[in-house]
Design an enzyme around this catalytic site. Sequence first.
Site, PDB file in Angstrom:
ATOM      1  N   HIS A 161       0.848  -1.204   0.000  1.00  0.00           N
ATOM      2  CA  HIS A 161       0.000   0.000   0.000  1.00  0.00           C
ATOM      3  C   HIS A 161       0.883   1.253   0.000  1.00  0.00           C
ATOM      4  O   HIS A 161       0.902   2.027   0.961  1.00  0.00           O
ATOM      5  CB  HIS A 161      -0.892  -0.056   1.239  1.00  0.00           C
ATOM      6  CG  HIS A 161      -2.030   0.907   1.281  1.00  0.00           C
ATOM      7  ND1 HIS A 161      -1.905   2.234   0.966  1.00  0.00           N
ATOM      8  CD2 HIS A 161      -3.330   0.724   1.631  1.00  0.00           C
ATOM      9  CE1 HIS A 161      -3.076   2.844   1.126  1.00  0.00           C
ATOM     10  NE2 HIS A 161      -3.952   1.936   1.526  1.00  0.00           N
ATOM     11  N   GLU A 213      -0.997   1.285  -5.201  1.00  0.00           N
ATOM     12  CA  GLU A 213      -0.823   0.048  -4.456  1.00  0.00           C
ATOM     13  C   GLU A 213      -0.666  -1.123  -5.426  1.00  0.00           C
ATOM     14  O   GLU A 213      -1.539  -1.362  -6.256  1.00  0.00           O
ATOM     15  CB  GLU A 213      -2.016  -0.166  -3.530  1.00  0.00           C
ATOM     16  CG  GLU A 213      -2.244   1.038  -2.605  1.00  0.00           C
ATOM     17  CD  GLU A 213      -3.633   1.075  -2.009  1.00  0.00           C
ATOM     18  OE1 GLU A 213      -4.130  -0.007  -1.636  1.00  0.00           O
ATOM     19  OE2 GLU A 213      -4.222   2.163  -1.906  1.00  0.00           O
TER      20      GLU A 213
END
Length: 299
Positions: A168, A271
């Site tokens: 992320h 991400e």
Amino acid sequence: MPTPQVETVKLDELNCWRIRHGDAELLVAQQGAHILSYQVAGQQPLIWLNDEAVFKRGKSIRAGVPVCWPWFGNFARNPQAVQAMRQGTDPAPAHGLVRATDWELLGIESQGDSLLVELRLPCPAGGFPGWPHQVEPRLSIRLDQQLHISLSSHNLGTESVSISQALHSYFAVSDVRQVQVEGVDGLSYIETLEDWKTKVQSGSLHFTGETDRIYLNAPAQLEIVDPDWQRRIRLRSEGSRTAVIWNPWIDRAAQFSDMADDGWQRMLCIETANVMDDIVTLAPGASHTLSVSISAAPL
């Protein structure tokens, strides 16, 4: 071989390592195997270290590169195969089970001109709480002229296991309103802010409001073009066919106690992920690696 420069530091309640290799400096928290920042001397940071991030035991960190595993995002939005892996009726935490857990440092060592940092989260007997599977995640960070991050999952058990996951990554930008993402033209994406409708991207992605999109069948390379900082950030991924692009913008950021009201301007998440139809199913004994290599180049 040059000796790695490693300093053990504490950020509030969390144990961290500050690692220097050549002109590059990396900051990693033991909790979550969480890369907090990465910067090359004389350049703007590549990975965004949120000024308002909270470093408390048991609390996930909003900065750097959180590891989302063995599911991504809202658990109820995951495919049924991923949901079927979990047991228990208590609410499932967003982004999985490993962000607020201490990982084990396996080593920091020079390999020729590169530096390798390896961490793992040993799988407890019986699996993780509410997730009774023998799968061990490992995070490898390699520094050379780029930042390479690899998340590996090894199924040590006797049954197949399905997971979703993501690195992320929060990237540092001059002003998200001035940057664009190249490499997404023509891709189908899920617009999560409009009832999860599927749309098609036209041209590069510019940012004019809150953004939360899942790009499907994404190419191996995406780029963040930042004219004010006169650079492009290149992301090259492997083991992934989805990319999630996120920025909370004004109203959402104001709801976060661990982000400045204007923090959204200085970050952009891309991400590297396995989500939606791109989940990973591991047969007994099988492994999978999700990885991204990150570099900056002048415009």
